[in-house]
Write an enzyme that holds these catalytic residues in place. Structure first.
Site, short mmCIF file in Angstrom:
data_model
loop_
_atom_site.label_atom_id
_atom_site.label_comp_id
_atom_site.label_asym_id
_atom_site.label_seq_id
_atom_site.Cartn_x
_atom_site.Cartn_y
_atom_site.Cartn_z
CG ASP A 44 -6.72 2.65 19.97
OD1 ASP A 44 -7.35 2.95 18.87
OD2 ASP A 44 -6.27 2.43 20.54
CB SER A 45 -8.41 6.13 15.23
OG SER A 45 -9.73 6.42 16.28
CG ASP A 83 -11.12 1.22 20.95
OD1 ASP A 83 -10.79 -0.28 20.73
OD2 ASP A 83 -9.93 1.46 19.60
CE LYS A 113 -12.03 -0.74 18.07
NZ LYS A 113 -11.12 -0.97 17.77
CD GLU A 115 -5.63 -2.50 17.82
OE1 GLU A 115 -4.71 -2.98 17.56
OE2 GLU A 115 -6.18 -1.20 17.29
CD GLU A 180 -7.48 -1.16 11.55
OE1 GLU A 180 -6.86 -0.81 11.07
OE2 GLU A 180 -7.83 -2.30 12.32
#
Length: 263
Positions: A44-45, A83, A113, A115, A180
């Site tokens: 989602d970056s 994501d 994924k 988060e 992260e």
């Protein structure tokens, strides 16, 4: 033969480190796949690296599926991870499962994924036969709740909480875990304590794998880079020089020349 979740588990068992990179489009995915990168994350970056958003929060499911399909079309061997964007899995388990399924059914991804350390949601998606990659520590989707992009797990209490989250996600059946923005020692402890391969980004060198945002790796960012990011090229400069050269040739009347014209 495409990379599978079993392949990643085998790499951890053999002590072989691996890499994951973000990809948002067909040409980049094809280059990375042909270079032998085993895992491609359609992150989602894409929001703040491609779409011009300030954070990842505005990214929608439709936008994620659009970019996932492009990456899948450029991939032959790598595992593609979709994501889950903000609010696509935060409301009900049924909605989370439905959206996770869309990444496989409509996007062509091999896995998704999550988060947040939402154990119940992760377990429900795994139960439906959808491989889940976890993500704990610093979470860009929670940037406002965290008070900015801050390293997590520096106090003993926070470190214990993150370790507990990692172990709970591991028991829920995730196939890999992104760590992260946490201290190196904590990442090393988590890596030793879970069976799933860990993938670090700002988590030190002791994870089973490492991930970077492709724009950071290629030097396509604007302004400064995060502490954990290492630009391996300066493509922003390369692109700028190429554009200037084209402009100058057009102004001078030297492009197109005979070699680039039809007769």
């Amino acid at each position: 033969m495409p990379i599978t979740v079993r392949d990643l588990r085998a790499l951890k068992e053999r002590g072989e480190r691996f890499v994951m990179l973000t990809a948002y489009d067909y040409p980049t995915a094809r280059i990375l796949d042909e270079a032998g990168i085993p895992v491609l994350l359609v992150g989602d970056s894409v929001g703040n690296n491609v779409l011009g958003y300030e954070t990842t929060i505005p990214v929608t499911m439709d936008e994620m599926l659009h970019h996932t399909r492009a990456v899948v079309r450029g991939t032959r061997n790598a595992m593609v991870v979709g994501d889950m964007p903000f609010l696509s899995f935060h409301t009900t388990i049924d909605e989370a499962v439905r959206n996770a399924g869309r990444f496989l059914k409509e996007g062509g991804a091999h896995s998704i994924k999550l988060e947040r350390p939402n154990i119940e949601v992760a377990a429900a998606i795994v139960e439906r036969g959808i491989p889940v990659m976890g993500h704990i520590g610093l979470g860009p989707q929670s940037v406002h709740a965290m008070g900015g992009y801050r390293v997590q797990g520096r106090t003993e209490e926070d470190a214990r909480r993150i370790l507990d989250e990692a172990q709970a996600l591991d028991k829920a059946g995730i196939f890999a875990l992104v760590l992260e923005g946490i201290p190196t020692a904590l990442a090393a402890e988590i890596t030793r304590s879970v069976s799933a391969p860990t993938i670090g980004i700002g988590a030190g060198p002791h994870c089973d794998g490492q991930v970077l945002v492709i724009n950071d790796l290629l030097g396509l960012g604007f302004g400064t880079y995060p502490k954990f990011a290492k630009p391996y090229a300066d493509l922003r400069r390369v692109i700028t020089d190429a554009v200037h050269a084209f402009r100058d040739d057009v102004h001078a009347g030297t492009f197109p020349d005979d070699a680039h014209s039809y007769r």
